[in-house]
Scaffold this active site. Structure first.
Site, PDB file in Angstrom:
ATOM      1  N   LYS A 177       0.852  -1.201   0.000  1.00 36.95           N
ATOM      2  CA  LYS A 177       0.000   0.000   0.000  1.00 36.95           C
ATOM      3  C   LYS A 177       0.883   1.244   0.000  1.00 36.95           C
ATOM      4  O   LYS A 177       1.404   1.651   1.031  1.00 36.95           O
ATOM      5  CB  LYS A 177      -0.925   0.040   1.223  1.00 36.95           C
ATOM      6  CG  LYS A 177      -2.072   1.025   0.971  1.00 36.95           C
ATOM      7  CD  LYS A 177      -2.574   1.746   2.191  1.00 36.95           C
ATOM      8  CE  LYS A 177      -1.780   2.932   2.595  1.00 36.95           C
ATOM      9  NZ  LYS A 177      -1.796   4.086   1.679  1.00 36.95           N
ATOM     10  N   GLU A 252       9.853   1.929  10.296  1.00 36.11           N
ATOM     11  CA  GLU A 252      10.874   2.909   9.895  1.00 36.11           C
ATOM     12  C   GLU A 252      10.197   4.266   9.974  1.00 36.11           C
ATOM     13  O   GLU A 252       9.367   4.593   9.127  1.00 36.11           O
ATOM     14  CB  GLU A 252      11.312   2.657   8.441  1.00 36.11           C
ATOM     15  CG  GLU A 252      11.830   1.275   8.151  1.00 36.11           C
ATOM     16  CD  GLU A 252      13.327   1.166   8.350  1.00 36.11           C
ATOM     17  OE1 GLU A 252      13.962   2.171   8.722  1.00 36.11           O
ATOM     18  OE2 GLU A 252      13.853   0.068   8.153  1.00 36.11           O
ATOM     19  N   CYS A 286      13.672  11.148   5.703  1.00 35.70           N
ATOM     20  CA  CYS A 286      13.660  10.770   7.123  1.00 35.70           C
ATOM     21  C   CYS A 286      15.025  11.004   7.760  1.00 35.70           C
ATOM     22  O   CYS A 286      15.119  11.337   8.932  1.00 35.70           O
ATOM     23  CB  CYS A 286      13.256   9.308   7.258  1.00 35.70           C
ATOM     24  SG  CYS A 286      14.275   8.194   6.283  1.00 35.70           S
ATOM     25  N   GLU A 387      10.239  16.736  13.941  1.00 31.73           N
ATOM     26  CA  GLU A 387      10.567  16.563  12.529  1.00 31.73           C
ATOM     27  C   GLU A 387       9.734  17.535  11.699  1.00 31.73           C
ATOM     28  O   GLU A 387       8.515  17.556  11.811  1.00 31.73           O
ATOM     29  CB  GLU A 387      10.254  15.120  12.104  1.00 31.73           C
ATOM     30  CG  GLU A 387      10.613  14.859  10.661  1.00 31.73           C
ATOM     31  CD  GLU A 387      10.220  13.455  10.201  1.00 31.73           C
ATOM     32  OE1 GLU A 387       9.057  13.080  10.378  1.00 31.73           O
ATOM     33  OE2 GLU A 387      11.094  12.741   9.674  1.00 31.73           O
TER      34      GLU A 387
HETATM   35  P1  NAD Z   1       2.353   8.742   7.085  1.00 29.72           P
HETATM   36  O1  NAD Z   1       2.603   8.072   8.379  1.00 29.72           O
HETATM   37  O2  NAD Z   1       1.310   9.772   7.015  1.00 29.72           O
HETATM   38  O3  NAD Z   1       1.952   7.667   5.963  1.00 29.72           O
HETATM   39  C1  NAD Z   1       2.787   6.564   5.655  1.00 29.72           C
HETATM   40  C2  NAD Z   1       1.929   5.472   5.053  1.00 29.72           C
HETATM   41  O4  NAD Z   1       1.031   5.003   6.059  1.00 29.72           O
HETATM   42  C3  NAD Z   1       1.057   5.919   3.879  1.00 29.72           C
HETATM   43  O5  NAD Z   1       0.959   4.898   2.934  1.00 29.72           O
HETATM   44  C4  NAD Z   1      -0.279   6.167   4.562  1.00 29.72           C
HETATM   45  O6  NAD Z   1      -1.381   6.085   3.682  1.00 29.72           O
HETATM   46  C5  NAD Z   1      -0.300   5.065   5.593  1.00 29.72           C
HETATM   47  N1  NAD Z   1      -1.196   5.322   6.720  1.00 29.72           N
HETATM   48  C6  NAD Z   1      -1.570   6.523   7.230  1.00 29.72           C
HETATM   49  N2  NAD Z   1      -2.433   6.335   8.258  1.00 29.72           N
HETATM   50  C7  NAD Z   1      -2.593   5.001   8.396  1.00 29.72           C
HETATM   51  C8  NAD Z   1      -3.367   4.201   9.279  1.00 29.72           C
HETATM   52  N3  NAD Z   1      -4.160   4.726  10.204  1.00 29.72           N
HETATM   53  N4  NAD Z   1      -3.283   2.862   9.153  1.00 29.72           N
HETATM   54  C9  NAD Z   1      -2.488   2.296   8.225  1.00 29.72           C
HETATM   55  N5  NAD Z   1      -1.758   3.025   7.337  1.00 29.72           N
HETATM   56  C10 NAD Z   1      -1.806   4.360   7.435  1.00 29.72           C
HETATM   57  O7  NAD Z   1       3.751   9.301   6.584  1.00 29.72           O
HETATM   58  P2  NAD Z   1       4.058  10.149   5.277  1.00 29.72           P
HETATM   59  O8  NAD Z   1       3.662  11.570   5.493  1.00 29.72           O
HETATM   60  O9  NAD Z   1       3.551   9.440   4.072  1.00 29.72           O
HETATM   61  O10 NAD Z   1       5.646  10.038   5.223  1.00 29.72           O
HETATM   62  C11 NAD Z   1       6.500  10.902   5.868  1.00 29.72           C
HETATM   63  C12 NAD Z   1       7.049  10.248   7.118  1.00 29.72           C
HETATM   64  O11 NAD Z   1       7.720   9.042   6.777  1.00 29.72           O
HETATM   65  C13 NAD Z   1       8.091  11.104   7.800  1.00 29.72           C
HETATM   66  O12 NAD Z   1       7.882  11.099   9.187  1.00 29.72           O
HETATM   67  C14 NAD Z   1       9.394  10.407   7.473  1.00 29.72           C
HETATM   68  O13 NAD Z   1      10.434  10.647   8.383  1.00 29.72           O
HETATM   69  C15 NAD Z   1       8.975   8.992   7.448  1.00 29.72           C
HETATM   70  N6  NAD Z   1       9.944   8.198   6.692  1.00 29.72           N
HETATM   71  C16 NAD Z   1      10.752   7.333   7.385  1.00 29.72           C
HETATM   72  C17 NAD Z   1      11.719   6.603   6.709  1.00 29.72           C
HETATM   73  C18 NAD Z   1      12.629   5.655   7.433  1.00 29.72           C
HETATM   74  O14 NAD Z   1      13.204   4.789   6.783  1.00 29.72           O
HETATM   75  N7  NAD Z   1      12.804   5.760   8.743  1.00 29.72           N
HETATM   76  C19 NAD Z   1      11.858   6.739   5.324  1.00 29.72           C
HETATM   77  C20 NAD Z   1      11.007   7.620   4.652  1.00 29.72           C
HETATM   78  C21 NAD Z   1      10.051   8.342   5.356  1.00 29.72           C
END
Ligand code: NAD
Length: 495
Positions: A177, A252, A286, A387
């Protein structure tokens, strides 16, 4: 320039179909134009994908496939990605606003990840463990079954590959997803996997609502593991849900990574590395090095050099050659970054450069934000603790090695760290003392598929990549095989 985008159908259980969920709009953040409106996945689509995955995974042709046969498919997917790099990078630059150079590098990394896990799959051995009794003892690894991958928008094809490649190599079926902010490139990955001969049902790609589709995956009884990359709040919630199900999950999550410049560093090398660490990907990374600590003796000179180099960065069109800083993913996210910068004023911050969107006509319609450096904040300020996920760098002075270790560690996150010094024993000491999943010494944002990656604390748990990256997607089983042929003496029966 014409852009050959996927047609908007989803890949559900090996079939290309219109989603049944709410519409998703993919926008091009350079000018706010719409790339495509597609129907996202619904809960029913996810159920269809999981059922197809269950059937496909249970097929002995896949479940018991010889490693070299699984590896052959993975290699073909990696090669397919590589051939398609120009197309993939165009799609991803349209979808995310990232520069073509960045998206080409992400695609190349995804190709390498598939080939790496093909090699790991071929060379992973089960263990004959040391005998401590009368049985031959072995530890073997089996697929989990149907697994889920949930990915964010900032580096889609690379984070998809980090999950899908080892999950398939391990013999599972995967439901992916991706974020609904970047739906297109993951669908392109599905097309390549299909063309590479991946059996039907082993991969589904369901861009759709996190709350509906993502939640369903985590809580579904047929999903045996989840790998999640995304924000810390989402990850914490999913971790709780997985805990209730007693299901393994890797998380992550976000970061607020310190970069540390000691007074003996090569300043030009450090300036280039710090700039790349925070402003590449427009800070939407990230591992962005978003807290900079500079030793007091060189603070003024270093910061002056850094500000001048920041102001010289080329901010513009993702498709233009030479662009270093592209627009952000969309206007809503740009505005959240701007709100953080506005909040920094209230905390006593001084904006040394940036702090606003560019005001020229060429970029006026885009989700641009200028690379921003803020001084004068305390390490406790919200701007330094949270962040921001944008091109915003907080810079603070420090006096001693002990001070900077304490300041670096004084944060909930523990994802990455950069250290700039010519004193290698010191670099090694600091690397050991900083809480971070990855430390770079005199470099930043370097990656290798063979080096495990992940975070500690609010940055998550578990590691991806590396040889152990395969094992995370398997169940381990101990097998004892009697070598005596005798009844157990406890039963008192003689043979
Ligand atoms: P997000 O948490 O909003 O969404 C991430 C994913 O989770 C998306 O596919 C989203 O649709 C899904 N999601 C959202 N709510 C959900 C729920 N209730 N249940 C299940 N799935 C759900 O994050 P984002 O804004 O897409 O990404 C940015 C974040 O990702 C930043 O905090 C960044 O640091 C982090 N990130 C971490 C890494 C790492 O390797 N540590 C790498 C890239 C990004």
């Amino acid at each position: 320039m014409s852009h050959d985008l996927p047609d908007g159908r989803l890949f559900i259980g090996g079939e290309w179909r219109e989603g049944q969920g709410a519409p998703i709009t993919s926008t091009y953040s350079h000018d706010g134009s719409v790339n495509m409106v597609l129907a996202g996945a619904s809960a029913a689509d996810a159920e269809t994908a999981i059922a197809a995955a269950k059937t496909a995974q249970a097929d002995p042709a896949w479940r018991n496939a010889l490693p070299q046969d699984r590896a052959r498919i993975l290699t073909r997917i990696g090669d397919g990605i590589e051939v398609a790099i120009p197309r993939i990078s165009q799609i991803q630059s349209r979808d995310t606003g990232k520069t073509l150079a960045e998206t080409a590098a992400l695609a190349a990394s995804a190709a390498g990840t598939f080939r790496y896990f093909a090699a790991v799959c071929e060379t992973a051995d089960d263990d004959l463990t040391t005998r401590r009794g009368t049985s031959l003892t072995a530890s073997v690894h089996e697929p989990i079954g149907v697994v889920g991958a949930i990915t964010p928008w900032n580096s889609p094809i690379a984070s998809d590959a980090q999950k899908v490649a080892p999950a398939l190599a391990a013999g599972n079926a995967v439901v992916l997803k991706p974020s609904s902010w970047s739906p297109l490139v993951s669908l392109e990955l599905a097309r390549i996997a299909e063309a590479a001969g991946l059996p039907k049902g082993l991969l589904s790609v369901l861009p759709g609502s996190g709350r509906e589709v993502g939640n369903l995956l985590v809580n579904h009884p047929d999903i045996g593991r989840i790998a999640f990359t995304g924000g810390t709040d989402t990850g914490r919630m999913l971790g709780e849900q997985a805990g209730r199900k007693l299901m393994p999950i890797s998380l992550e999550l976000g970061g607020k990574s310190p970069t540390i410049v000691f007074d003996d560093a090569d300043l030009d090398v450090a300036v280039a590395g710090v700039l790349f660490g925070i402003f590449s990907s427009t800070g939407q990374s990230c591992i962005a090095g978003s807290r900079l600590f500079v030793q007091r003796g060189i603070y003024d000179a270093f910061v002056a050099k850094l500000v001048a180099a920041t102001q010289a960065l080329r901010v513009g069109d993702p498709f233009a050659k030479g662009t270093q800083v592209a627009p952000m993913i969309n206007h809503a996210h740009r505005d959240s970054v701007a709100a953080y910068v506005a909040g920094a004023f209230d905390e006593g911050g001084v904006i040394l450069c940036g702090g606003t969107a560019p005001d020229d006509a060429a970029r006026a319609a885009g989700a641009y934000y200028l690379p921003t450096i803020i001084a004068g904040l305390s390490n406790d300020a919200k701007t330094c603790r949270e962040e921001i996920f944008g091109p915003v760098l907080c810079v603070l002075p420090f006096d001693s090695e002990e001070d900077v270790i304490a300041m670096g560690n004084d944060n909930d996150y523990g994802l990455a760290c950069g250290i700039w010094t010519r004193d290698f024993p010191r670099a090694w000491r600091v690397a050991g003392a900083i809480r971070a999943g990855t430390v770079w010494i005199n470099t930043y944002k370097q990656f290798s598929a063979s080096t495990p990656f992940g975070g500690d604390g609010a940055s998550g748990m578990g590691r991806e990549k590396g040889r152990a990256g395969l094992r995370a997607w398997q169940r381990q089983k101990g097998i004892y095989c009697d070598l005596t042929g005798q009844p157990h003496p406890w039963a008192g029966v003689s043979a």
